[in-house]
Design an enzyme around this catalytic site. Structure first.
Site, PDB file in Angstrom:
ATOM      1  N   GLU A 162      -0.222   4.145  -0.248  1.00  0.00           N
ATOM      2  CA  GLU A 162      -0.980   5.420   0.117  1.00  0.00           C
ATOM      3  C   GLU A 162      -0.975   5.442   1.619  1.00  0.00           C
ATOM      4  OE1 GLU A 162      -1.918   2.438  -0.726  1.00  0.00           O
ATOM      5  OE2 GLU A 162      -3.946   1.854  -0.150  1.00  0.00           O
ATOM      6  N   GLY A 172     -21.442  25.743  15.824  1.00  0.00           N
ATOM      7  CA  GLY A 172     -20.434  26.767  15.662  1.00  0.00           C
ATOM      8  C   GLY A 172     -18.813  26.103  15.695  1.00  0.00           C
ATOM      9  N   HIS A 222       0.784  -1.189   0.115  1.00  0.00           N
ATOM     10  CA  HIS A 222      -0.149  -0.228   0.080  1.00  0.00           C
ATOM     11  C   HIS A 222       0.809   1.216  -0.180  1.00  0.00           C
ATOM     12  CE1 HIS A 222      -4.032  -1.940   0.369  1.00  0.00           C
ATOM     13  NE2 HIS A 222      -3.453  -2.851   1.314  1.00  0.00           N
ATOM     14  N   GLU A 239     -11.976  15.178  28.740  1.00  0.00           N
ATOM     15  CA  GLU A 239     -12.926  15.724  29.578  1.00  0.00           C
ATOM     16  C   GLU A 239     -13.001  15.150  30.751  1.00  0.00           C
ATOM     17  OE1 GLU A 239     -14.776  18.081  28.362  1.00  0.00           O
ATOM     18  OE2 GLU A 239     -14.569  17.751  26.288  1.00  0.00           O
ATOM     19  N   ASP A 252     -16.575  22.012  11.619  1.00  0.00           N
ATOM     20  CA  ASP A 252     -16.808  21.044  10.442  1.00  0.00           C
ATOM     21  C   ASP A 252     -18.298  21.306  10.354  1.00  0.00           C
ATOM     22  OD1 ASP A 252     -14.568  19.721  11.298  1.00  0.00           O
ATOM     23  OD2 ASP A 252     -15.697  17.976  12.506  1.00  0.00           O
ATOM     24  N   SER A 253     -19.154  21.666  11.243  1.00  0.00           N
ATOM     25  CA  SER A 253     -20.657  22.200  10.878  1.00  0.00           C
ATOM     26  C   SER A 253     -20.623  23.492  10.181  1.00  0.00           C
ATOM     27  CB  SER A 253     -21.475  22.026  12.106  1.00  0.00           C
ATOM     28  OG  SER A 253     -21.104  22.962  12.973  1.00  0.00           O
TER      29      SER A 253
HETATM   30  P1  XMP Z   1     -12.213  12.112  26.013  1.00  0.00           P
HETATM   31  O1  XMP Z   1     -12.983  12.929  27.158  1.00  0.00           O
HETATM   32  O2  XMP Z   1     -12.861  10.806  25.750  1.00  0.00           O
HETATM   33  O3  XMP Z   1     -12.397  13.168  24.890  1.00  0.00           O
HETATM   34  O4  XMP Z   1     -10.827  11.987  26.182  1.00  0.00           O
HETATM   35  C1  XMP Z   1     -11.907  12.959  23.274  1.00  0.00           C
HETATM   36  C2  XMP Z   1     -12.383  14.099  22.692  1.00  0.00           C
HETATM   37  O5  XMP Z   1     -14.011  13.871  22.672  1.00  0.00           O
HETATM   38  C3  XMP Z   1     -14.578  14.983  23.010  1.00  0.00           C
HETATM   39  N1  XMP Z   1     -15.877  14.327  23.615  1.00  0.00           N
HETATM   40  C4  XMP Z   1     -17.153  14.422  23.283  1.00  0.00           C
HETATM   41  N2  XMP Z   1     -17.714  14.813  22.205  1.00  0.00           N
HETATM   42  N3  XMP Z   1     -19.809  14.255  22.752  1.00  0.00           N
HETATM   43  C5  XMP Z   1     -18.985  15.065  22.035  1.00  0.00           C
HETATM   44  O6  XMP Z   1     -19.495  15.544  20.815  1.00  0.00           O
HETATM   45  C6  XMP Z   1     -19.452  13.624  23.909  1.00  0.00           C
HETATM   46  O7  XMP Z   1     -20.156  13.196  24.737  1.00  0.00           O
HETATM   47  C7  XMP Z   1     -17.817  13.978  24.114  1.00  0.00           C
HETATM   48  N4  XMP Z   1     -17.215  13.145  25.020  1.00  0.00           N
HETATM   49  C8  XMP Z   1     -15.939  13.481  24.891  1.00  0.00           C
HETATM   50  C9  XMP Z   1     -13.885  15.574  23.965  1.00  0.00           C
HETATM   51  O8  XMP Z   1     -14.127  17.038  24.092  1.00  0.00           O
HETATM   52  C10 XMP Z   1     -12.448  15.548  23.211  1.00  0.00           C
HETATM   53  O9  XMP Z   1     -12.242  16.429  22.111  1.00  0.00           O
END
Ligand code: XMP
Length: 528
Positions: A175, A229, A173, A526, A232-233
């Protein structure tokens, strides 16, 4: 234009990405595409890898016209076997699957019988190359009139070329980044062998995508989509606005747990700045009322917010559809826009699927019950950095293009414990100060994601002459390339001191600030 025929490999999109990186325009279509139905003539064709075996009864095969067209063809993995199948059916199941790094020996033919053109694929490359293999089947012997152009210890026909025609097959591959010089090989194929022009730009992508959307949606079709906001969207929405103007309906749901002033700012940017037809629904109370009393279960918060979002979006969509239907000339809403990026696309496109950019998705199929919306995903071939480039190209402000990701459940999962209106105020104010200082220090782009979280504990402090018993803010800032693993950001002490002083002085209800120094893993980004 190079035509990439997709046989369903997980890497197919990477072929198109590499070609875009060398400014060559390409289109990827399902492998069953009939050439006679193609309104343009390709300068070259790449046959991708795929999860099938060419000798299976139901294996997908390219239109025989592909091999009669006379343009150069490069078969990758399954693509190599497809060429071999076409020229003599000499493909066998390998004794063992070969998966991983391999060392390739290039065989050059110089000016001999097959010389000249067969050597072009590896032009400028060393005789020994590191490559990435991922296949089960292999050739039993070369088809007539082909010569070996590369071997590995496990695959005597790791590369083959036709003696007189511009037909090439490679088992590895090129790519993937695990084949470090793979891009040179694709460049040799596209620019030297196919003589394609290296004149593709993001501006051209915009033009083509707009045309494609218009053709798909028609003169009257209406599209609806949620915006947050985020980059992507917003990019997806701006592309729709350019393509079909106000027949695209953007919806922003204010769930009461957005960042400070966010709904207002997004509205400003999207409507005034970008001319997008946006409806903002303030459903804060509905969300916050439902969140009341939920203390110890972060997943429950996510579920409440997710389900309420679907309800609100559905009601809004029905109303917009009703209004749109009443307007003369307007058709009913039949499309749902999603800002899905390539990394979000888990399963690869089936060769039976309708087209590369549009597909019905079972998960969101149920999203707008009873509306039977078809999905439109204009970003589904792009990677995050390409979406940012596209956003810049569409005139979306830099601030928005480089925005940190923000989770759907918003600051509800950054308020540990119960989400109440007063907790939302505290978390928002602290977060706004932290982000403002990060921007002021010029660090925003160095950090992948940053926020203030509110801990559900109280600590003692002295403010003025008084003892206080108030809450604790935890700051979190991480660097990451893929959000799967992350390191906490090493701020200097003076910066943290300033942020801490401001938060304690300016945010009522906070008397301490701590900095989270947990990497991911074991932590997550988070806090809930
Ligand atoms: P964690 O907390 O899992 O986050 O390390 C990794 C990335 O995912 C985002 N995140 C979420 N995005 N709904 C979302 O749209 C959710 O429930 C959610 N939980 C975590 C987080 O902000 C980080 O960018």
């Amino acid at each position: 234009t190079i035509l990439v025929l997709d046989f369903g490999s997980q890497y197919s999109h990477l072929i198109t990405r590499r070609l875009r990186e060398i400014n060559v325009y390409c289109e990827m279509l399902p492998c069953t595409q009939k050439l006679a139905e193609l309104p343009w003539s390709p300068k070259g064709i790449i046959l991708s890898g795929g999860p099938y075996s060419v000798y299976w009864d139901d294996a997908p095969h390219a239109d025989p016209a592909v091999f009669e067209l006379g343009v150069p063809i490069l078969g990758i993995c399954y693509g190599l076997q497809e060429i071999a199948w076409n020229f003599g059916k000499n493909v066998l199941a390998g004794e063992k699957r070969e998966y991983g790094h391999a060392y390739l020996k290039v065989e050059r033919h110089g000016d001999g019988e097959a010389g000249g053109h067969v050597d072009k694929l590896f032009k400028g490359l060393e005789d020994d190359m590191e490559v990435w293999m991922s296949h089960g089947d292999k050739l039993s012997h070369l088809p007539d009139d082909f010569v070996t152009i590369a071997t590995t210890s496990n695959a005597p026909f790791a590369g083959m070329g036709h003696k007189s025609k511009p037909l090439y097959g490679i088992q590895f591959h090129p790519e993937v980044t695990h084949t470090p010089k793979g891009k040179v090989l694709l460049k040799n194929f596209a620019l030297d062998i196919c003589q394609a022009k290296a004149d593709w730009t993001m501006g051209k992508f915009v033009e083509q995508e707009i045309e494609r959307i218009r053709a798909l949606v028609g003169d009257k079709g209406q599209v609806i989509g949620a915006v947050s906001g985020g980059v992507d969207s917003t990019v997806a929405a701006k592309l729709m606005q350019e393509a079909i103007g106000d027949r695209f309906h953007a919806v922003l749901v204010d769930n009461g747990v957005l960042r400070m002033n966010e709904a207002k700012q997004v509205k400003e940017t999207l409507t005034k700045g970008l001319g997008i037809n946006l409806t903002v629904i303030d459903a804060s109370d509905r969300f916050l009322d439902k969140l009341a009393g939920v203390k110890d279960d972060p997943e429950k918060k996510r579920k409440i917010i997710g389900n309420t979002f679907i309800e609100v979006f559905q009601e809004t969509a029905k109303q917009i559809a009703k209004d749109a239907h009443n307007t003369p000339k307007a058709g009913e809403i039949e499309w749902l826009l999603q800002g899905t990026l390539y990394p979000d696309v888990i399963e690869s496109i089936s060769f039976k699927g309708p087209s590369a950019t549009i597909k019905t998705h079972h998960n969101v199929g149920g999203l707008l019950e009873g509306m039977h919306l078809k999905l439109i995903e204009p970003l589904r071939e792009l990677f995050k950095d390409e979406v940012r480039e596209l956003g810049t190209n569409l005139g979306i402000p830099e601030d928005l293009v480089w925005r940190h990701p923000f989770p759907g459940p918003g600051i509800a999962i950054r308020i540990l414990g119960e989400v109440t209106r007063s907790q939302v105020r505290i978390a928002r104010e602290a977060d706004a100060i932290f982000i403002e200082e990060i921007r002021a220090a010029g660090l925003y782009r160095n950090i992948s994601q940053a926020f203030a979280a509110l801990l559900p504990v109280k600590a003692v402090g002295v403010m003025g002459d008084k003892r206080v018993h108030d809450q604790v803010i935890a700051l979190r800032a991480v660097e990451t390339s893929d959000f799967m693993t992350a390191d906490w950001y090493p701020f200097d002490g003076a910066f943290l001191k300033k942020v801490s002083r401001r938060i304690v002085n300016e945010v009522e209800g906070v008397c301490r600030v701590v900095y989270d120094i947990t990497s991911k893993p074991p932590g997550t980004i988070e806090m809930e």
